[in-house]
Structure formats: structure tokens, C-alpha cells
Design an enzyme around this catalytic site. Structure first.
Site, short mmCIF file in Angstrom:
data_model
loop_
_atom_site.label_atom_id
_atom_site.label_comp_id
_atom_site.label_asym_id
_atom_site.label_seq_id
_atom_site.Cartn_x
_atom_site.Cartn_y
_atom_site.Cartn_z
N ASP A 84 0.73 -1.12 0.08
CA ASP A 84 -0.05 0.01 0.14
C ASP A 84 0.92 1.33 -0.15
OD1 ASP A 84 -2.77 1.24 0.92
OD2 ASP A 84 -1.17 2.20 1.79
N THR A 90 -5.28 2.56 -0.05
CA THR A 90 -5.14 2.02 -1.29
C THR A 90 -5.59 0.58 -1.28
OG1 THR A 90 -3.41 3.72 -1.91
CG2 THR A 90 -3.79 1.65 -3.47
N ASP A 91 -5.11 -0.12 -0.27
CA ASP A 91 -5.60 -1.56 0.08
C ASP A 91 -7.19 -1.61 0.07
OD1 ASP A 91 -3.08 -2.90 -0.09
OD2 ASP A 91 -2.71 -2.73 1.98
N LEU A 92 -7.72 -0.76 0.87
CA LEU A 92 -8.95 -0.61 1.26
C LEU A 92 -9.88 -0.57 -0.38
CD1 LEU A 92 -9.06 0.94 4.76
CD2 LEU A 92 -9.66 -1.40 4.17
#
Length: 501
Positions: A245, A273-275
Site C-alpha cells: 500500500d 489504497t488496499d481498502l
């Protein structure tokens, strides 16, 4: 498993379903089911009936007679797809993914957040973990939940349940499999055959080298939705680079626009960004399932952090692509609106967003008690305020620092000027809206006792999807799932002794 033939649903709703030699009828397509005598919709939640989807007839069979006829198929994809949910409608809507099995080969955040969303909607998510350590985030502690004195003896060798892992793994089952070993690979192949969705976040090409790539799994299960979550996608010069991320935040523009203008770039406080990637992947999987219903063919989904973050730049990306305008850091301020930023009070901070001239006049006259600001040519409209940003921000700051935050909250409330206090995490969960909306939920965890978690954030007809299962402890459901796959007690014990599972 008995032979199945793919046909279009005889109700002519243009969705694909399956025929079964056992039932001699097309199985429910899960779409339009009509009562031909009354032309009214039948309740698909009635636990006592299964309904054959046809226009001319309705074959209503006893639930228990059907089950006794097909006992040996009870754990197959065929029967899982034919069973209507027996959950009551007091939850707003029935969990829409009931009967869908998701094989979860993901770790850390992007993948697990995606599969948790699917689990929240009723999918049977089987999280496959490494045999001795499990998901990386199991070891990311402290903080962790305390171990209950009543925790299962078979879990006594495990560390406490980390808060990070607990955050994104509710409603799942955990099994451990070493699929580098041929015996473990066979376990995985059985799981692939019995699943509707597979989600993985290995480096591009890694699973193909282990016999579990898209082509391998499609051969085992032609209707599989196979979702790959990577750092940069399945093609291109960076396809084999790992995705983190914080690296993608830097490389895809987010850090460049985050932070104060006179300070170095900053990462966002949570792995956004991951989420975002998890959200995109979960939506893509739902689209993939719908595609399979229409075409009967599986789908390979290629979802990655880099392109997700480019999409997440939104208007900033558009400013560059359309007008060639480079972005810069503005802290909490907005490049095109003033005042629109965090301001200090005597004992805290307020975010103020006066986005138009009417709101600015209210701010000047009713809140700051400085009506002359609204008539000052420097601040008369937003274009002027942007041009004279520094002067206006200094004036507002001087006024706000005369009083405490709560004083200003009271003055702002009810006037229509957007504002909000900068709350820490404790204050955020003490917010009256949290209690009013029941935005947290308490679940019973077998190792940690009562665990408080953020609830699924969406309601349907005023009700949330239930948290059916607490986040699992490592390998909690291995025996259960292995038996569903047809392994005997002796075979399971042997595989455990060899550390295959």
C-alpha cells in the site's frame, strides 16, 4: 458428484441454471419465481419449500424429502446452489450471497477486506492459511485481544488474536493447507471444484507455477470466478513486483498530494489504497458471478493496487489528463475553495468547509461576528477568496483561537455551514451517531471472549447484515471443511501428522 447439464432456465428469464439427474428438473435460477395462479411473487425465504422455476408449472417439493433424496450431494456446488436460504426476513433482506462459496487465498488487507465484504453478504468464505503461522497479520501485535481462560485447548499453542487480523476477517472459516505438497494440492483442487469464487493475492504467475493458476482452476471448475489481486496487474513491466500500500501511495501519486505544502510528502493514516482495491475487487466479483449466471462461463478478474490508486485520484487525475495541470500539496485545504480547511481553536481543531458565497456570509456574520468580511472586495466571492487565501485564513484563525472548540461547535450547529471537530479515535467512537446507528457490534470469540468490532457499514431496509461468525482462530475449521470435502477421520489425522493441514 452426479453429472449436470447446463441449460437456460425454463421460465425464459435468460439466466443459466443446472439440471440434476436426481431432481429431474431444472434447479432454481434464483431470479423471477412467480405464482402462476395469483401472478404474485413467491417468498423465496420460505424454509419449507424449494421451488422449480418454470412458467407453466410450479413443482413444490418438501424440503426434507429433497434433502433425503440427495444426501450424498449435500456439500456439492449443485446442491448448495439449489438450496434457498432459511434465514428469516427480520434482517432487512436475506443475505444475497447465501449458497456461494468463496475460496480465500489472500493475506493482510486488500484481499481479506474484499472477502470479508462477500462474507458479510452471506457467502461461505473459507480462508486458506499457512499451516504454522497463518495470515501475516496474525503476528502483527500488540495490540491484541486478551486470551480467554475458556479458550479451546486445541488453540492453546497460538498467540493472542491480533487486533489487525480481527478487523478484516469476520464471518469466515479458517483452514490451514500446505499446498506445496501434492497431498495439500489435492485438498485445494477439491476446494476449487466445490467453490464459486477464488480470490488470491500472490505475485502474478506464482500460483500458476504451483498448479493453481487461472487455467488450472478453470479446467477443474469452468464456472469459477477467479479474482487476482496484485500490486501492478497481470501484464506490463511491473507485473512481478510485490504490491505494498505505502509504495503504491508513493508511486501512483497519492503521497505527492498528501501533507502540508512546506513539508515532505506524507502517507495517509490508514492503508486506503488496499481498502479501495478490496472494494473494487468485491464489486468485480459480484459482476463476475452475474456473468456466470448469464453465460455459464467462468471469469478471470485482474484487480491491482496501482490502477486502483490512479482511479482514486479522481478529479486530480482529471485535472492533469484534461488540462495538463500538475497537482500539489495543500494539507487540509482545498486548492479551489476558501475557506475549506482545518483551523485551530483555543484547545483543539475544527474543519470548516464554506463551499459557496451564502455559506461564507453565514460564517462571517452569524458565527465569527465579523460581517464586514462578507462585503470586503477581497472576499466577496470564491475566486477572490482563493486569490486572497492567506489573508482570510489568518483572520479566521485569529478569531477562532479566542475560544475553546466546544464554544465554536455550539455556534456553528444548525446554521448550515459545513464543519466538524477533529476527533481522536476515542472521541470518534463516543460520537452520538455511533450509538444511534449501532455502528459497532460485539461478538463472542472462542479465544478472546467478547470482542467489539466495527459493524458492516451498510443497511438494507434499515437492517444490517449479521455478523454470523467471529473472526476465526488459526485452523479452527480445518476438520469441518475437510469432512465436507469427503476426507475421513483417519485421512485427516494422517494429513495433520504430516503437517499438510
Amino acid at each position: 458428484m452426479q453429472k449436470r447439464c447446463q441449460v437456460q432456465c425454463p421460465c425464459h428469464c435468460r439466466h443459466w441454471t443446472w439440471t440434476s439427474a436426481t431432481l429431474f428438473t431444472p434447479l432454481l435460477c434464483s431470479y423471477q419465481v412467480r405464482n402462476t395462479s395469483t401472478s404474485s411473487s413467491l417468498c423465496l425465504l420460505d424454509p419449507d419449500y424449494y421451488i422449480c422455476c418454470t412458467r407453466s408449472t410450479e413443482m413444490i417439493l418438501s424440503r426434507y424429502r429433497v434433502l433425503s433424496t440427495v444426501t450424498r450431494l449435500a456439500n456439492s456446488r449443485l446442491i448448495r446452489r439449489s438450496l434457498i436460504s432459511t434465514q428469516s426476513n427480520d434482517q432487512g433482506i436475506p443475505p444475497p450471497l447465501t449458497g456461494i462459496r468463496v475460496l480465500d487465498l489472500t493475506r493482510v488487507l486488500a484481499g481479506p477486506s474484499c472477502t470479508m465484504l462477500l462474507a458479510d453478504m452471506g457467502a461461505d468464505v473459507i480462508k486458506v492459511e499457512e499451516v504454522t503461522r497463518g495470515d501475516d497479520t496474525r503476528s502483527w501485535l500488540p495490540p491484541s485481544a486478551p486470551v480467554s481462560p475458556n479458550s479451546p485447548k486445541e488453540s492453546s499453542h497460538l498467540p493472542p488474536e491480533s487486533a489487525y487480523f480481527l478487523a478484516v476477517n469476520r464471518n469466515k472459516r479458517s483452514i490451514t493447507v500446505n499446498f506445496k505438497d501434492p497431498a495439500g494440492l489435492e485438498v485445494m483442487r477439491r476446494l476449487v471444484r466445490s467453490s464459486d469464487v477464488l480470490v488470491e493475492n500472490f505475485i502474478a504467475g506464482k500460483l500458476s507455477g504451483m498448479g493453481l493458476g487461472w487455467e488450472d482452476c478453470k479446467a477443474l471448475n469452468p464456472q469459477l470466478v477467479y479474482a487476482s489481486i496484485t500490486g501492478y496487474g497481470q501484464t506490463g513491466p511491473f507485473r512481478e513486483a510485490a504490491g505494498y500500500d505505502v509504495i503504491i501511495e508513493a508511486e501512483a501519486g497519492l503521497m505527492h498530494i498528501t501533507g502540508e505544502p512546506d513539508r515532505p510528502p506524507s502517507k495517509v493514516g490508514v492503508a486506503v489504497t488496499d481498502l479501495m482495491t478490496g472494494l473494487y475487487a468485491h464489486g468485480a466479483i459480484l459482476a463476475g458471478l452475474r456473468s456466470v449466471q448469464h453465460t455459464g462461463k467462468g471469469v478471470w478478474i485482474d484487480c491491482n493496487l496501482f490502477e486502483t490508486q490512479l482511479a482514486g485520484l479522481a478529479n486530480i487525475a482529471s485535472n492533469y489528463l484534461i488540462a495538463g495541470k500538475e497537482a500539489s500539496r495543500h494539507g487540509t485545504a482545498h486548492p479551489s475553495i476558501v475557506p475549506y480547511q482545518v483551523f485551530p481553536c483555543k484547545d483543539g481543531f475544527l474543519m470548516i468547509g464554506a463551499g459557496n458565497d451564502k455559506q461564507f456570509r453565514l460564517l462571517a456574520e452569524r458565527i465569527l461576528e465579523k460581517p464586514e468580511l462578507a462585503d470586503d472586495a477581497r472576499f466577496a466571492n470564491n475566486v477572490s477568496r482563493v486569490a486572497n487565501r492567506e489573508a482570510l485564513v489568518n483572520i479566521i484563525t485569529q478569531v477562532l483561537q479566542r475560544h475553546e472548540r466546544d464554544y465554536w461547535i455550539e455556534r456553528f450547529t444548525g446554521l448550515g455551514v459545513p464543519f466538524g471537530p477533529i476527533n481522536n479515535i476515542q472521541q470518534s467512537f463516543a460520537h452520538p451517531q455511533v450509538g444511534a446507528r449501532q455502528a459497532t457490534v460485539e461478538v463472542d470469540h472462542p479465544r478472546a471472549g467478547k470482542v467489539r468490532m466495527v459493524a458492516p457499514p451498510v443497511t438494507y431496509n434499515g437492517k444490517r447484515m449479521p455478523v454470523r461468525r467471529p473472526p476465526p482462530w488459526l485452523s479452527q475449521h480445518t476438520k469441518e471443511v475437510m469432512m465436507e470435502l469427503g476426507y475421513s477421520q483417519n485421512e485427516i489425522a494422517e494429513l495433520r501428522a504430516r503437517q499438510i493441514i
